[in-house]
Design a protein around this motif. Structure first.
Motif, PDB file in Angstrom:
ATOM      1  N   GLN A 189       2.932   5.499  -0.292  1.00 23.47           N
ATOM      2  CA  GLN A 189       4.215   6.053  -0.722  1.00 23.47           C
ATOM      3  C   GLN A 189       4.467   5.796  -2.203  1.00 23.47           C
ATOM      4  OE1 GLN A 189       6.476   5.758   3.628  1.00 23.47           O
ATOM      5  NE2 GLN A 189       6.864   4.195   2.088  1.00 23.47           N
ATOM      6  N   VAL A 190       4.073   4.630  -2.692  1.00 21.62           N
ATOM      7  CA  VAL A 190       4.223   4.338  -4.123  1.00 21.62           C
ATOM      8  C   VAL A 190       3.299   5.239  -4.941  1.00 21.62           C
ATOM      9  CG1 VAL A 190       3.909   2.576  -5.915  1.00 21.62           C
ATOM     10  CG2 VAL A 190       4.971   1.963  -3.737  1.00 21.62           C
ATOM     11  N   TYR A 191       2.125   5.536  -4.395  1.00 21.64           N
ATOM     12  CA  TYR A 191       1.150   6.389  -5.086  1.00 21.64           C
ATOM     13  C   TYR A 191       1.713   7.783  -5.358  1.00 21.64           C
ATOM     14  CZ  TYR A 191      -3.222   8.871  -6.022  1.00 21.64           C
ATOM     15  OH  TYR A 191      -4.207   9.639  -6.593  1.00 21.64           O
ATOM     16  N   GLU A 192       2.699   8.206  -4.577  1.00 21.34           N
ATOM     17  CA  GLU A 192       3.299   9.526  -4.763  1.00 21.34           C
ATOM     18  C   GLU A 192       4.145   9.601  -6.031  1.00 21.34           C
ATOM     19  OE1 GLU A 192       2.660  12.222  -2.920  1.00 21.34           O
ATOM     20  OE2 GLU A 192       1.196  10.948  -1.909  1.00 21.34           O
ATOM     21  N   LEU A 193       4.500   8.466  -6.623  1.00 20.60           N
ATOM     22  CA  LEU A 193       5.246   8.490  -7.883  1.00 20.60           C
ATOM     23  C   LEU A 193       4.359   9.077  -8.979  1.00 20.60           C
ATOM     24  CD1 LEU A 193       6.917   4.964  -7.683  1.00 20.60           C
ATOM     25  CD2 LEU A 193       8.052   7.178  -7.402  1.00 20.60           C
ATOM     26  N   PRO A 194       4.895   9.924  -9.841  1.00 19.39           N
ATOM     27  CA  PRO A 194       4.043  10.698 -10.756  1.00 19.39           C
ATOM     28  C   PRO A 194       3.194   9.873 -11.713  1.00 19.39           C
ATOM     29  CG  PRO A 194       6.374  10.926 -11.331  1.00 19.39           C
ATOM     30  CD  PRO A 194       6.320  10.277  -9.987  1.00 19.39           C
ATOM     31  N   TRP A 195       3.705   8.747 -12.191  1.00 21.48           N
ATOM     32  CA  TRP A 195       2.950   7.966 -13.170  1.00 21.48           C
ATOM     33  C   TRP A 195       1.876   7.085 -12.533  1.00 21.48           C
ATOM     34  CZ3 TRP A 195       2.693   8.104 -18.378  1.00 21.48           C
ATOM     35  CH2 TRP A 195       3.692   8.806 -19.069  1.00 21.48           C
ATOM     36  N   VAL A 196       1.933   6.883 -11.229  1.00 23.97           N
ATOM     37  CA  VAL A 196       1.066   5.890 -10.586  1.00 23.97           C
ATOM     38  C   VAL A 196      -0.333   6.457 -10.350  1.00 23.97           C
ATOM     39  CG1 VAL A 196       0.714   4.466  -8.541  1.00 23.97           C
ATOM     40  CG2 VAL A 196       3.005   4.701  -9.525  1.00 23.97           C
ATOM     41  N   LYS A 197      -1.325   5.761 -10.892  1.00 25.00           N
ATOM     42  CA  LYS A 197      -2.732   6.147 -10.726  1.00 25.00           C
ATOM     43  C   LYS A 197      -3.381   5.371  -9.587  1.00 25.00           C
ATOM     44  CE  LYS A 197      -7.113   6.114 -13.316  1.00 25.00           C
ATOM     45  NZ  LYS A 197      -7.738   5.736 -14.619  1.00 25.00           N
ATOM     46  N   GLU A 198      -3.109   4.072  -9.513  1.00 24.35           N
ATOM     47  CA  GLU A 198      -3.624   3.222  -8.442  1.00 24.35           C
ATOM     48  C   GLU A 198      -2.540   2.221  -8.056  1.00 24.35           C
ATOM     49  OE1 GLU A 198      -7.263   1.316  -9.502  1.00 24.35           O
ATOM     50  OE2 GLU A 198      -8.342   3.189  -9.877  1.00 24.35           O
ATOM     51  N   VAL A 199      -2.562   1.783  -6.795  1.00 21.06           N
ATOM     52  CA  VAL A 199      -1.554   0.827  -6.339  1.00 21.06           C
ATOM     53  C   VAL A 199      -2.121  -0.024  -5.211  1.00 21.06           C
ATOM     54  CG1 VAL A 199      -0.584   2.570  -4.777  1.00 21.06           C
ATOM     55  CG2 VAL A 199       0.780   0.579  -5.393  1.00 21.06           C
ATOM     56  N   LYS A 200      -1.712  -1.274  -5.183  1.00 19.62           N
ATOM     57  CA  LYS A 200      -2.092  -2.181  -4.101  1.00 19.62           C
ATOM     58  C   LYS A 200      -0.855  -2.965  -3.682  1.00 19.62           C
ATOM     59  CE  LYS A 200      -5.297  -5.892  -2.837  1.00 19.62           C
ATOM     60  NZ  LYS A 200      -6.398  -6.783  -3.313  1.00 19.62           N
ATOM     61  N   ALA A 201      -0.581  -2.976  -2.379  1.00 22.71           N
ATOM     62  CA  ALA A 201       0.568  -3.714  -1.845  1.00 22.71           C
ATOM     63  C   ALA A 201       0.064  -4.825  -0.927  1.00 22.71           C
ATOM     64  CB  ALA A 201       1.498  -2.778  -1.083  1.00 22.71           C
ATOM     65  N   THR A 202       0.534  -6.037  -1.158  1.00 21.11           N
ATOM     66  CA  THR A 202       0.141  -7.192  -0.350  1.00 21.11           C
ATOM     67  C   THR A 202       1.370  -8.082  -0.165  1.00 21.11           C
ATOM     68  OG1 THR A 202      -0.525  -8.425  -2.331  1.00 21.11           O
ATOM     69  CG2 THR A 202      -2.245  -7.178  -1.187  1.00 21.11           C
ATOM     70  N   TYR A 203       1.161  -9.248   0.453  1.00 26.35           N
ATOM     71  CA  TYR A 203       2.268 -10.186   0.615  1.00 26.35           C
ATOM     72  C   TYR A 203       1.804 -11.602   0.318  1.00 26.35           C
ATOM     73  CZ  TYR A 203       0.208 -11.488   5.130  1.00 26.35           C
ATOM     74  OH  TYR A 203      -0.641 -11.934   6.110  1.00 26.35           O
ATOM     75  N   SER A 204       2.778 -12.456   0.058  1.00 24.57           N
ATOM     76  CA  SER A 204       2.524 -13.872  -0.164  1.00 24.57           C
ATOM     77  C   SER A 204       3.563 -14.660   0.625  1.00 24.57           C
ATOM     78  CB  SER A 204       2.617 -14.203  -1.657  1.00 24.57           C
ATOM     79  OG  SER A 204       2.456 -15.592  -1.883  1.00 24.57           O
ATOM     80  N   LEU A 205       3.087 -15.484   1.553  1.00 22.51           N
ATOM     81  CA  LEU A 205       4.008 -16.276   2.372  1.00 22.51           C
ATOM     82  C   LEU A 205       4.753 -17.289   1.508  1.00 22.51           C
ATOM     83  CD1 LEU A 205       1.732 -16.937   5.488  1.00 22.51           C
ATOM     84  CD2 LEU A 205       3.577 -15.257   5.266  1.00 22.51           C
ATOM     85  N   PRO A 206       6.012 -17.563   1.816  1.00 18.59           N
ATOM     86  CA  PRO A 206       6.657 -17.140   3.066  1.00 18.59           C
ATOM     87  C   PRO A 206       7.497 -15.866   2.972  1.00 18.59           C
ATOM     88  CG  PRO A 206       7.986 -18.809   1.994  1.00 18.59           C
ATOM     89  CD  PRO A 206       6.777 -18.616   1.117  1.00 18.59           C
ATOM     90  N   SER A 207       7.734 -15.310   1.741  1.00 19.61           N
ATOM     91  CA  SER A 207       8.775 -14.279   1.688  1.00 19.61           C
ATOM     92  C   SER A 207       8.596 -13.237   0.587  1.00 19.61           C
ATOM     93  CB  SER A 207      10.141 -14.960   1.497  1.00 19.61           C
ATOM     94  OG  SER A 207      10.148 -15.718   0.287  1.00 19.61           O
ATOM     95  N   THR A 208       7.388 -13.106   0.011  1.00 16.27           N
ATOM     96  CA  THR A 208       7.223 -12.256  -1.171  1.00 16.27           C
ATOM     97  C   THR A 208       6.327 -11.056  -0.899  1.00 16.27           C
ATOM     98  OG1 THR A 208       7.484 -14.176  -2.627  1.00 16.27           O
ATOM     99  CG2 THR A 208       6.497 -12.199  -3.589  1.00 16.27           C
ATOM    100  N   VAL A 209       6.794  -9.888  -1.301  1.00 16.20           N
ATOM    101  CA  VAL A 209       5.976  -8.673  -1.303  1.00 16.20           C
ATOM    102  C   VAL A 209       5.467  -8.460  -2.725  1.00 16.20           C
ATOM    103  CG1 VAL A 209       5.985  -6.161  -1.054  1.00 16.20           C
ATOM    104  CG2 VAL A 209       7.178  -7.582   0.620  1.00 16.20           C
TER     105      VAL A 209
END
Length: 216
Positions: free
Chosen positions: A69-89
């Motif tokens: 979904q973030v990749y659909e933004l016009p300026w975005v070429k590559e994107v990676k989504a992950t998490y870090s415990l206990p509460s961070t995206v």
């Protein structure tokens, strides 16, 4: 044997309980976002596009879907989504690099390194206008972008690339000089010839054959 079985069962039960706690309780809920790599896209736009909301369980989120979904933004070429415990995206993006721009009825369209127009926006400093019939064809535009890429650190000196076709390209410099590039081929050699030309006097140059540069 019985003691071993009971010990194993206890371990499994503990793991199951901990898993249930992690999966169903707010212990690992989203409370913070870390976004990096953006320049033209705001952090708020990226978070909104991800579809992830504060309070959701980190372990139950679909990070591939968020990245798509973030990749659909016009300026975005590559994107990676992950998490870090206990509460961070964590969302890391790489944005497109505009090289040239073309005039469209709806406004100025920026074109990236692949030759793809991707957003209507004011052209950043260092981008070059492309005019002429060839800019209306995506395959032809991609060839013209290859010319722009070959210019390297000389690109800011070029105000416009006028292309009647991919075989008839003229560079118009900011100082008023014109350089006939010819076809969108042998670009590396022509870029080297251009560097020599820029150190010489003369208003109109022809480097369509980089081994036989002419001036008039």
């Amino acid at each position: 044997m019985k003691r071993w079985f009971l010990g194993t069962l206890a371990t499994v039960l503990v793991i199951a309980v901990l898993g249930a706690v992690a999966w169903f309780t707010p212990l690992f809920s989203v409370r913070q976002f870390e976004v990096e790599g953006q320049e033209h896209t705001t952090e708020a736009e990226i978070i909104e596009a991800s579809g992830i909301r504060g309070g959701e369980n980190l372990l139950r989120l679909d990070y591939n879907k968020a990245a798509t979904q973030v990749y659909e933004l016009p300026w975005v070429k590559e994107v990676k989504a992950t998490y870090s415990l206990p509460s961070t995206v964590r969302i890391a993006v790489e944005e497109r690099t505009p090289l040239v721009w073309i005039a469209r009825p709806e406004g100025i369209a920026l074109v990236d390194e692949s030759g793809q127009p991707f957003v209507i926006a004011e052209p950043p400093m260092g981008t070059v206008e492309v005019s002429g019939a060839a800019q209306g064809s995506l395959p032809d535009l991609a060839k013209i972008v290859e010319v722009a890429k070959s210019l390297g650190d000389q690109r800011p000196l070029v105000a416009r690339i006028d292309a009647a076709s991919p075989r008839d390209i003229v560079l118009e410099l900011h100082d008023g000089r014109r350089v006939r590039w010819g076809a969108a081929e042998d670009n590396h050699d022509k870029a080297r010839a251009l560097k020599v030309v820029l150190s010489q006097e003369g208003q109109e140059w022809d480097i369509s054959d980089p081994t036989l540069v002419t001036v008039r």
